[in-house]
Scaffold this active site. Structure first.
Site, mmCIF file in Angstrom:
data_model
loop_
_atom_site.group_PDB
_atom_site.id
_atom_site.type_symbol
_atom_site.label_atom_id
_atom_site.label_comp_id
_atom_site.label_asym_id
_atom_site.label_seq_id
_atom_site.Cartn_x
_atom_site.Cartn_y
_atom_site.Cartn_z
ATOM 1 N N ASN A 89 -3.909 -9.096 -15.844
ATOM 2 C CA ASN A 89 -5.262 -9.308 -16.352
ATOM 3 C C ASN A 89 -5.345 -10.475 -17.335
ATOM 4 O O ASN A 89 -6.402 -11.068 -17.501
ATOM 5 C CB ASN A 89 -5.748 -8.020 -17.027
ATOM 6 C CG ASN A 89 -7.007 -8.246 -17.841
ATOM 7 O OD1 ASN A 89 -8.099 -8.404 -17.298
ATOM 8 N ND2 ASN A 89 -6.859 -8.291 -19.162
ATOM 9 N N PHE A 94 -12.301 -21.571 -21.494
ATOM 10 C CA PHE A 94 -13.034 -22.328 -22.512
ATOM 11 C C PHE A 94 -14.518 -22.021 -22.376
ATOM 12 O O PHE A 94 -15.011 -21.803 -21.274
ATOM 13 C CB PHE A 94 -12.798 -23.833 -22.329
ATOM 14 C CG PHE A 94 -11.450 -24.299 -22.809
ATOM 15 C CD1 PHE A 94 -11.288 -24.825 -24.083
ATOM 16 C CD2 PHE A 94 -10.335 -24.211 -21.979
ATOM 17 C CE1 PHE A 94 -10.049 -25.260 -24.529
ATOM 18 C CE2 PHE A 94 -9.080 -24.636 -22.416
ATOM 19 C CZ PHE A 94 -8.937 -25.163 -23.695
ATOM 20 N N LYS A 95 -15.216 -22.011 -23.471
ATOM 21 C CA LYS A 95 -16.674 -21.828 -23.436
ATOM 22 C C LYS A 95 -17.322 -23.070 -22.795
ATOM 23 O O LYS A 95 -16.790 -24.174 -22.891
ATOM 24 C CB LYS A 95 -17.231 -21.653 -24.855
ATOM 25 C CG LYS A 95 -16.699 -20.397 -25.565
ATOM 26 C CD LYS A 95 -17.484 -19.166 -25.159
ATOM 27 C CE LYS A 95 -17.056 -17.946 -25.955
ATOM 28 N NZ LYS A 95 -16.185 -17.033 -25.227
ATOM 29 N N SER A 139 -11.406 -13.933 -9.983
ATOM 30 C CA SER A 139 -12.820 -14.034 -10.343
ATOM 31 C C SER A 139 -13.607 -14.536 -9.148
ATOM 32 O O SER A 139 -13.080 -15.270 -8.308
ATOM 33 C CB SER A 139 -12.984 -15.025 -11.504
ATOM 34 O OG SER A 139 -14.340 -15.367 -11.677
ATOM 35 N N TYR A 193 -11.355 -23.423 -14.995
ATOM 36 C CA TYR A 193 -11.224 -21.974 -14.838
ATOM 37 C C TYR A 193 -11.287 -21.605 -13.355
ATOM 38 O O TYR A 193 -10.473 -20.814 -12.854
ATOM 39 C CB TYR A 193 -12.350 -21.264 -15.609
ATOM 40 C CG TYR A 193 -12.271 -19.759 -15.566
ATOM 41 C CD1 TYR A 193 -11.343 -19.072 -16.345
ATOM 42 C CD2 TYR A 193 -13.125 -19.017 -14.757
ATOM 43 C CE1 TYR A 193 -11.269 -17.682 -16.312
ATOM 44 C CE2 TYR A 193 -13.064 -17.632 -14.714
ATOM 45 C CZ TYR A 193 -12.128 -16.968 -15.491
ATOM 46 O OH TYR A 193 -12.058 -15.598 -15.452
#
Length: 276
Positions: A89, A94-95, A139, A193
């Protein structure tokens, strides 16, 4: 050596990881290890679950640190003679508004999400006992990022014969391409990501294939999954699912009954196999 079954969840001191540990403590017939990089945070999370009447155990694990992974491997081998459930997991993102240069984001994100996860698998998959269950948390972004790749890259990532070495080379190439600022031209999407999670999903497909070839009689099932859009530090407060709801699909895959021979090598969301 203990005959007790054992489950390990990486990156589980908060968010979805913590929710997965909570659910496994309630449903898994054995020891459940909560792991985190920072022992203090890990112990605090264990204490939180103990207050809920649950009994998780703690082991330090930093998936960016090979020595840390190997320490866990040796501990599991010595105490349990192997491993029954592994949930990968641990991951970072990054935002959106982060101003860190994209090449740095790419290198840092892939180091943990892809290369760190791969190192955990390299060290711990040989420990998986018969009827073991491995869940790699990917994801839905891996699917959308895949669609954002060039046709040539899509073909490679969807290939049923791609090797782990070829995948590693592609992930390393993405990082290099971002450093040279040619990733657009080379057919990559603009999401570090997303690419890291393409790596996790494709790695899962490769590993499942190898398990089928090399350990056919052991009935080990390995899958990648999307927990959904979950309210965590990573996804933010507007997300649609609670962490406990996000844990549902990973936990479902971790607890597939010994009679099950599928799903295996699949990408699963909402407990349903999705096309890759």
């Amino acid at each position: 050596m203990s005959s007790v079954q054992v489950a390990v969840v990486t990156g589980s001191n908060k968010g979805i990881g913590l929710a997965i540990v909570r659910a496994l403590c309630k449903q898994f017939p054995g020891d459940v290890y909560l792991t985190s990089r920072d022992p203090g945070r890990g112990q605090a999370a264990v204490a939180q679950l103990q207050q809920e009447g649950l009994r998780p155990l703690f082991h330090q694990l930093d998936i960016d640190d090979l020595q840390s992974i190997r320490a866990l491997r040796d501990f599991l081998k010595e105490k349990y003679g192997g491993l029954n459930v592994l949930v990968n997991n641990a991951g970072i993102a990054f935002k959106v508004q982060d101003t860190t240069p994209f090449a740095v984001q790419a290198e840092v994100t892939l180091k943990t999400n892809f290369f760190g996860t791969r190192n955990v698998c390299t060290e711990l998959l040989p420990l998986m006992k018969p009827y073991g269950r491995v869940v790699n948390v990917s994801s839905m972004v891996s699917s959308s990022a895949l669609r954002g790749c060039s046709q040539e890259l899509q073909q490679k990532f969807r290939s049923d014969t791609i090797t782990e070495d070829e995948l590693v080379q592609l992930m390393a190439k993405f990082v290099e391409d971002t450093k040279r600022n040619v990733h657009d031209k080379e057919g990559w999407p603009n999401t570090a990501y997303g690419v890291s999670k393409i790596g996790v999903t494709v790695l899962s497909r490769i590993q499942a294939r190898l398990l089928k070839e090399q350990r056919k009689g052991d009935h080990i099932l390995l899958n990648a999954c999307c927990p959904g859009w979950v309210r965590t530090d990573m996804a933010g407060p507007k997300a649609t699912k609670s962490p406990d709801e996000g844990a549902e699909t990973p936990v479902y895959l971790a607890l597939l009954p010994s009679s099950a021979d599928a799903p295996h090598g699949q990408f699963v969301s909402d407990k349903t196999v999705k096309p890759w």
